[in-house]
Design an enzyme around this catalytic site. Sequence first.
Site, short mmCIF file in Angstrom:
data_model
loop_
_atom_site.label_atom_id
_atom_site.label_comp_id
_atom_site.label_asym_id
_atom_site.label_seq_id
_atom_site.Cartn_x
_atom_site.Cartn_y
_atom_site.Cartn_z
N LYS A 67 0.83 -1.21 0.00
CA LYS A 67 0.00 0.00 0.00
C LYS A 67 0.86 1.25 0.00
CE LYS A 67 -3.58 2.46 2.60
NZ LYS A 67 -4.64 2.37 3.62
N HIS A 70 -8.96 -27.72 -36.74
CA HIS A 70 -10.12 -27.15 -36.04
C HIS A 70 -10.54 -28.00 -34.85
CE1 HIS A 70 -10.46 -23.94 -38.89
NE2 HIS A 70 -10.65 -24.77 -39.91
#
Length: 530
Positions: free
Chosen positions: A137, A289
């Site tokens: 922080k 695919h």
Amino acid sequence: MTIQQALISVSDKTGVLEFAQGLAAQGVKLLSTGGTAKLLREAGLAVTEIGDYTGFPEMLDGRVKTLHPKVHGGILARRDLPEHMATIAQHGIPTIDLVCVNLYPFAATVAKAGVTLADAIENIDIGGPAMVRSSAKNYAGVAIVTDPADYAPLLAEMQANGGTLALATRFDLAKKAFTHTARYDGMIANWLSGLEAGVESQPEEAAPVPSIFPQKLQLAFDRGEILRYGENAHQSAAFYRDTTPLAGSIAAYSQLQGKELSYNNIADSDAAWECVKAFDAPACVIIKHANPCGVAIAGNLRAAYEKAFQTDSTSAFGGIIAFNGEVGLDVVEAMNARKHFVEVLIAPAFSAEAKAALAAKQNLRVLLVPLGRAVNKLELKRVGGGLLVQTADDFSARADGLKVVTKAQPSAQQIEDLLFAERVAKFVKSNAIVFCGGGMTLGVGAGQMSRVDSTKIACIKAQNAGLELKGAVVASDAFFPFRDGLDVLAEAGATAVIQPGGSMRDEEVIAAADEHGIAMVFTGARHFRH
């Protein structure tokens, strides 16, 4: 910001002594706790124990040691606010400019056989995360170090810049620190949320193995590559890896050459790799695919490739090829002889001669992936507003587990071919029908809305390739709902079928098989793949 005082308190002590020595060499005062302090002191470093620093000893079996204003005040005070600096000065609190912390080994603790809830709870870190979050922080004034891999770069940056670390460096460390605590808390939440009700009343007894489906699921992945686009050019995409990718998974690839991988490249490569590593014999899998259009095993990889390509040479164009052994020059020459255009080539190893030959194909993506049998324990699929989670389909039929349901009995060779076919069908999109024979696919029908249509398409594929289906075996990923599919494959010349069974019309389908003189076996396990 010049680093003048550092607090070091780590569970994982990898490299921490060298890091502390490097800090001390640059004039940094050292604070530490418990075992870390002992390690540093025994190495001859001047270090102040937290208890001596705060005036309060560690207490409550170590649960309280760094939770003190002299620690958190020195971390959280904003250096740019005079009132903050005046307050800590008034209370005799010096600043702490670097905090090096990693957390209690919760994951290692709960991984032990017979772990109790009490053991797990005691290995939930409190002071560590508090210091990490406080430091992150206040990154504007504090450097927070949670990863031993950062020790050497940070020392080098300090050495090069008179003991200072840049704001950008501290911000990057803060981001890593918040990720560190988030994943730590997520790991604890997953474990506790997976426990059965009532376990809390017997904390000293061995805890039951938590459910793999906790009430609250926390996920953690690391972003790897930003991809050029997603499935289509107007979609954005990125590839995220598990924090600890499984050995042998596609996420462990290293790219030897070629263009950047696309979203579809990675998806198809995963399908190819998962399929090919399911075989022990030299194997080749060609994917297009997401579906196998050619799979074969043989005495060597070149022969396997030749057979796999033969299944559907049209669909193989622009496909993905995976091998489960070292690719040699002979394989590359076989591909070149067929003028086979390939998007991605995957193998666990490539000979020097193969690499040299492949280098001429600058756009060909060549991936090196260590061979491993492990599969992801859980499979995830995003849907609107939610996530589908399931265990992996890790079932593969065995000869001793087959149930013969027809009058005709399969031969030993047919059983071998049936098991091969079933293993391939597992990787074909549903509805899946796979004709096989002689260790290769002969025709693949994938992704149709009706099973009979998949059967017809598989026959058409074999016909287009000029492959003979007389005497072939067939695998179906799910039961035949009607006898029509059985009639089609019988007409094509198939002589044996493997399927899970379980249809309301099983007797009708079995009767059709008997009528055609086909041997049929049930596995009891479906392989839907969507």
